[in-house]
Design a protein around this motif. Structure first.
Motif, PDB file in Angstrom:
ATOM      1  N   UNK A 118       0.803  -1.218   0.000  1.00  0.00           N
ATOM      2  CA  UNK A 118       0.000   0.000   0.000  1.00  0.00           C
ATOM      3  C   UNK A 118       0.843   1.279   0.000  1.00  0.00           C
ATOM      4  N   UNK A 119       2.044   1.225   0.551  1.00  0.00           N
ATOM      5  CA  UNK A 119       2.818   2.448   0.772  1.00  0.00           C
ATOM      6  C   UNK A 119       3.857   2.811  -0.286  1.00  0.00           C
ATOM      7  N   UNK A 120       4.184   1.959  -1.253  1.00  0.00           N
ATOM      8  CA  UNK A 120       5.204   2.342  -2.231  1.00  0.00           C
ATOM      9  C   UNK A 120       4.841   3.613  -2.991  1.00  0.00           C
ATOM     10  N   UNK A 121       5.848   4.409  -3.312  1.00  0.00           N
ATOM     11  CA  UNK A 121       5.644   5.630  -4.084  1.00  0.00           C
ATOM     12  C   UNK A 121       5.839   5.397  -5.583  1.00  0.00           C
ATOM     13  N   UNK A 122       6.180   4.173  -5.952  1.00  0.00           N
ATOM     14  CA  UNK A 122       6.310   3.816  -7.361  1.00  0.00           C
ATOM     15  C   UNK A 122       6.225   2.295  -7.457  1.00  0.00           C
ATOM     16  N   UNK A 123       6.471   1.771  -8.637  1.00  0.00           N
ATOM     17  CA  UNK A 123       6.301   0.337  -8.849  1.00  0.00           C
ATOM     18  C   UNK A 123       7.509  -0.497  -8.441  1.00  0.00           C
ATOM     19  N   UNK A 124       8.590   0.152  -7.974  1.00  0.00           N
ATOM     20  CA  UNK A 124       9.798  -0.598  -7.651  1.00  0.00           C
ATOM     21  C   UNK A 124      10.663   0.168  -6.660  1.00  0.00           C
ATOM     22  N   UNK A 125      11.681  -0.504  -6.145  1.00  0.00           N
ATOM     23  CA  UNK A 125      12.705   0.143  -5.330  1.00  0.00           C
ATOM     24  C   UNK A 125      13.718   0.773  -6.272  1.00  0.00           C
ATOM     25  N   UNK A 126      14.061   2.056  -6.025  1.00  0.00           N
ATOM     26  CA  UNK A 126      14.936   2.780  -6.939  1.00  0.00           C
ATOM     27  C   UNK A 126      16.362   2.967  -6.421  1.00  0.00           C
ATOM     28  N   UNK A 127      16.587   2.874  -5.117  1.00  0.00           N
ATOM     29  CA  UNK A 127      17.933   3.130  -4.607  1.00  0.00           C
ATOM     30  C   UNK A 127      18.918   2.144  -5.223  1.00  0.00           C
ATOM     31  N   UNK A 128      20.149   2.593  -5.409  1.00  0.00           N
ATOM     32  CA  UNK A 128      21.190   1.717  -5.958  1.00  0.00           C
ATOM     33  C   UNK A 128      21.757   0.792  -4.896  1.00  0.00           C
TER      34      UNK A 128
END
Length: 376
Positions: free
Chosen positions: A69-79
């Protein structure tokens, strides 16, 4: 918990050892630190962190697990991800998987057991810099060579790598009162949601959108989102914004959208020594005198005079918000000769889903601006 050893090497040679956290392998990026005590899921999924290795200053991370419910996009972006003491077992009624599992599933290399206080102090003193994390390399000197050969953040245009490829619409909740064209430079899910809750139909457009694409929506306002990269390396969106401003389209920008607004108005931008990242940054709204506790994620800032207006081809520009920690520009306003507000932007995040919500009123300010422009 993993028993695989991992090393972290900064580009100045400083080395930290710990245990693998998340996926095993090797990763590179810009080392930055976030001071938020909560909201790690929103941080991880914020596209603005693309190509960055995030160091969490909070000692315990992962306590509430991860949910859908809480993601701000469809994936994790950090490297990459750096934590001191990861939760052994998540405990929250909404948790669906552990943070460790989520990082592993998405191939994000991390390291735990690191003295994050020492690492943060080092970055504050020396500045944000390139870093590598590896569970496969045991020789720090060998990893250091690859760190120094990796790309730098300055001079890099990244919005095209995180933007949507297809336009889409977020419908208004309840009665529709306005239409906004939102250029996705790394937009977070909560941004169009907060507009739609106010009756705005949001047309989210790719970063490659032209002025024709914007006008085809017949918008009552234009919005530029947050996003990664160096604003000085971005030119097409600045030209788009200048075209929109010349057509008197009301504009609202957040974070990267603030930096591009500054460049469209003729101001420069520069890289901060170590940036602002976290959910506890004090900012003064100079138009009201109110001090807000705000969420930040930026490594660049606008170079504009803090006092007095600046004449631009589009009106009089002033600094509307300022960070009380270091006087960094945190907002801009554009007004006409009669003092009426035409466009504005802020460097911080009024849409921060994890909070604080002190600045949510800025979406109301945008809607008021749209209504005023319709009456004019």
């Amino acid at each position: 918990m993993s028993t695989t050893e991992a090393i972290l090497v900064l580009e100045d040679g400083r080395t930290f050892r710990g245990a693998a956290y998340g996926a095993e392998g090797e990763t590179f990026g810009e080392a930055v630190f976030s001071t938020g005590m909560t909201g790690y899921q929103e941080t991880l999924t914020d596209p603005s962190y693309h190509r960055q290795v995030v160091v969490m200053t909070a000692p315990h991370v992962g306590n509430t697990g991860m949910n859908d419910e809480d993601p701000e996009s469809s994936r994790i972006w950090v490297s990459g991800y750096v934590v001191r003491d990861p939760a052994r077992v998540p405990s929250n009624w909404r948790s669906q998987r552990s943070l460790d599992d989520a990082l592993r599933e998405q191939g994000v290399v991390g390291i735990s057991g690191v003295d994050t206080r020492a690492l943060t102090r080092h970055l504050r003193e020396r500045g944000a810099m390139r870093v590598g994390i590896s569970t496969t390399e045991t020789d720090p000197e060998a990893l250091l060579e690859r760190v120094r050969a990796s790309g730098e953040m300055a001079g890099t245009e990244l919005s095209g790598e995180v933007s949507t490829t297809e336009a889409y619409v977020v419908p208004a909740v309840g009665e529709k009162v306005a239409t906004v064209a939102a250029v996705d430079l790394g937009i977070k899910t909560n941004t169009p949601r907060m507009m739609s809750e106010r009756g705005i139909e949001v047309h989210v457009l790719p970063a490659t959108a032209s002025i024709e694409d914007v006008l085809a929506v017949d918008p009552d306002g234009l919005f530029f989102s947050n996003g990664p990269g160096d604003p000085a390396a971005t030119t097409s969106q600045v030209e788009l914004l200048q075209d929109a401003l010349s057509r008197e389209v009301p504009y609202f920008g957040i974070c990267f959208g603030n930096q591009l607004f500054g460049r469209a108005l003729g101001f420069g931008t520069y890289k901060l020594k170590y940036g602002h990242r976290g959910i506890n940054q004090p900012v003064m709204d100079r138009t009201t005198g109110k001090v807000e506790v705000t969420a930040h994620n930026h490594g660049f800032a606008v170079d504009a005079p803090l006092e007095g207006p600046t004449s631009t081809p589009y009106g009089e520009a002033t600094v509307s918000h300022v960070c009380l920690n270091d006087d960094v520009v945190e907002g801009l306003e554009l007004r006409d000769a009669d003092g009426n507000l035409k466009s504005f932007s802020v460097q911080y995040h009024p849409e921060a889903a994890a909070g604080p919500h002190d600045a949510a009123y800025l979406f109301d300010r945008f809607l008021d601006l749209i209504h005023q422009n319709k009456k004019a």
